[in-house]
Design an enzyme around this catalytic site. Structure first.
Site, PDB file in Angstrom:
ATOM      1  N   HIS A  97       0.827  -1.202   0.000  1.00 54.54           N
ATOM      2  CA  HIS A  97       0.000   0.000   0.000  1.00 54.54           C
ATOM      3  C   HIS A  97       0.864   1.257   0.000  1.00 54.54           C
ATOM      4  O   HIS A  97       2.028   1.248   0.425  1.00 54.54           O
ATOM      5  CB  HIS A  97      -0.927   0.010   1.217  1.00 54.54           C
ATOM      6  N   GLU A 200      -1.799  -7.441   7.200  1.00 52.63           N
ATOM      7  CA  GLU A 200      -0.556  -7.181   7.911  1.00 52.63           C
ATOM      8  C   GLU A 200      -0.534  -7.987   9.211  1.00 52.63           C
ATOM      9  O   GLU A 200      -1.521  -8.634   9.570  1.00 52.63           O
ATOM     10  CB  GLU A 200      -0.459  -5.671   8.191  1.00 52.63           C
TER      11      GLU A 200
END
Length: 335
Positions: A97, A200
């Site tokens: 990202h 994550e």
């Protein structure tokens, strides 16, 4: 040439199994040990595809007069058609990202103070990092990726057949900015498919706690959530940070699911630095650091192995114990 759906052989026999992965070298510069990851510019290098030939003298010449990306796509198809049962190949575009407000906060406060104090909060000092959004810089980084795809699609780069995305807001924003409006082939439209396991590291840090499913689908109505995607976040714990061994196992389990059920050969994963590091480790790729917004393609060979994947024992929470007050940042940090 066989239809794409025939690229993955049927399981050899019933019973539990998983996949053993390896990175196929000689195709992307990032997989080669001599490439310096600290200075590598994937945009300037156009994803790092190595220029090479795809046939030997006297063999089939159908790759000739094609661009490098088209020849590579044919080559991947050929390898899958010629593979032994239980072996197949995929190219994974692993995208981190763009910069999020949690990245800004960690730089502002310093990693030590971030890990033990600030990351446990929803935000501070005018910043909000609970399920962090992209900063303006992060949005520009994703747009840069969009520009690279726009440049390479006319040159024959294969469009991803599936766009897997983490359910965190920053990854959904990154995927939209990276892939929207590019005129994808009709049989490969941009349809983000959200998978829980490609997240994550789980726990403690509020930036890694996802929003409720109803909020996600309202903010991103064009996405598809995987089956059994729960309303609240079922994986995040406020007092336990997922250790590296558990994260690696989770991402390998995710890969097992993808390699078993997805017939595509070119796939996109929009994820996070830790998750991508675990994927690279799981497929035997060299360590390769990605800046926010970075993308690394990996050519992966998977071989079916009988037996369940071995789950590591539960280890203590990763990271420091929470602190009641933030430590004073070292000189030069916290600016």
């Amino acid at each position: 040439m066989k239809d794409a759906s025939s690229a993955i052989p049927a399981p050899v026999e019933s019973g539990p199994y998983h996949f053993k992965y390896e990175t196929v070298k000689g195709y992307f510069k990032q997989s080669e040990e001599e490439t310096d990851d600290r200075g590598f510019d994937f945009i300037e290098e156009e994803f790092g595809l190595i220029e090479r030939t795809y046939h030997e003298k006297g063999e089939d010449k159908r790759h000739e007069d094609k661009g490098q990306w088209q020849a590579f796509e044919d080559h991947v198809s050929d390898l899958n058609e010629q593979a032994e049962r239980g072996v197949h190949y995929k190219v994974l575009f692993l995208g981190r990202h763009g910069q999020g407000y949690h990245n800004v906060a960690e730089t502002k406060y310093g990693t030590e103070a971030w890990d033990c104090y600030w990351s446990l909060l929803d935000g501070a000092d005018g910043l909000v990092w609970d399920d962090a959004h992209l900063t303006d810089m992060g949005q520009d980084q994703a747009r840069d990726v969009n520009g690279l795809w726009k440049k390479l699609l006319p040159k024959g780069i294969p469009a991803p057949e599936t766009f897997y995305v983490s359910p965190l807001t920053r990854t959904l924003q990154t995927a939209d900015l990276s892939f929207h409006g590019l005129g994808w082939p009709e049989d490969r439209p941009y349809k983000p498919f959200v998978k829980e396991l490609v997240r994550e590291a789980l726990g403690v840090h509020t930036c890694d706690r996802r929003s409720n499913a109803s909020h996600i689908t309202k903010a991103f109505p064009h996405i598809t959530l995987e089956n059994n995607f729960s309303e609240p976040d079922p994986l995040w714990e406020s007092d336990y940070r997922e250790p590296r061994s558990a994260r690696k196992y989770r991402l390998e389990t995710f890969l097992d699911d993808v390699f078993e059920n997805d017939r595509g050969k070119f796939l996109s994963f929009t994820s996070h630095s830790g998750a991508i590091a675990s994927i690279l480790e799981g497929v035997g790729h060299r360590t390769f650091a990605l800046q926010t917004g970075g993308v690394i393609p990996v050519f992966v060979k998977a071989e079916r192995v009988d037996g369940e994947r071995v789950k590591p024992p539960k280890e203590p929470s990763e990271g420091p114990e929470p602190c009641e007050e933030p430590p004073t940042p070292a000189e030069g940090l916290g600016t």
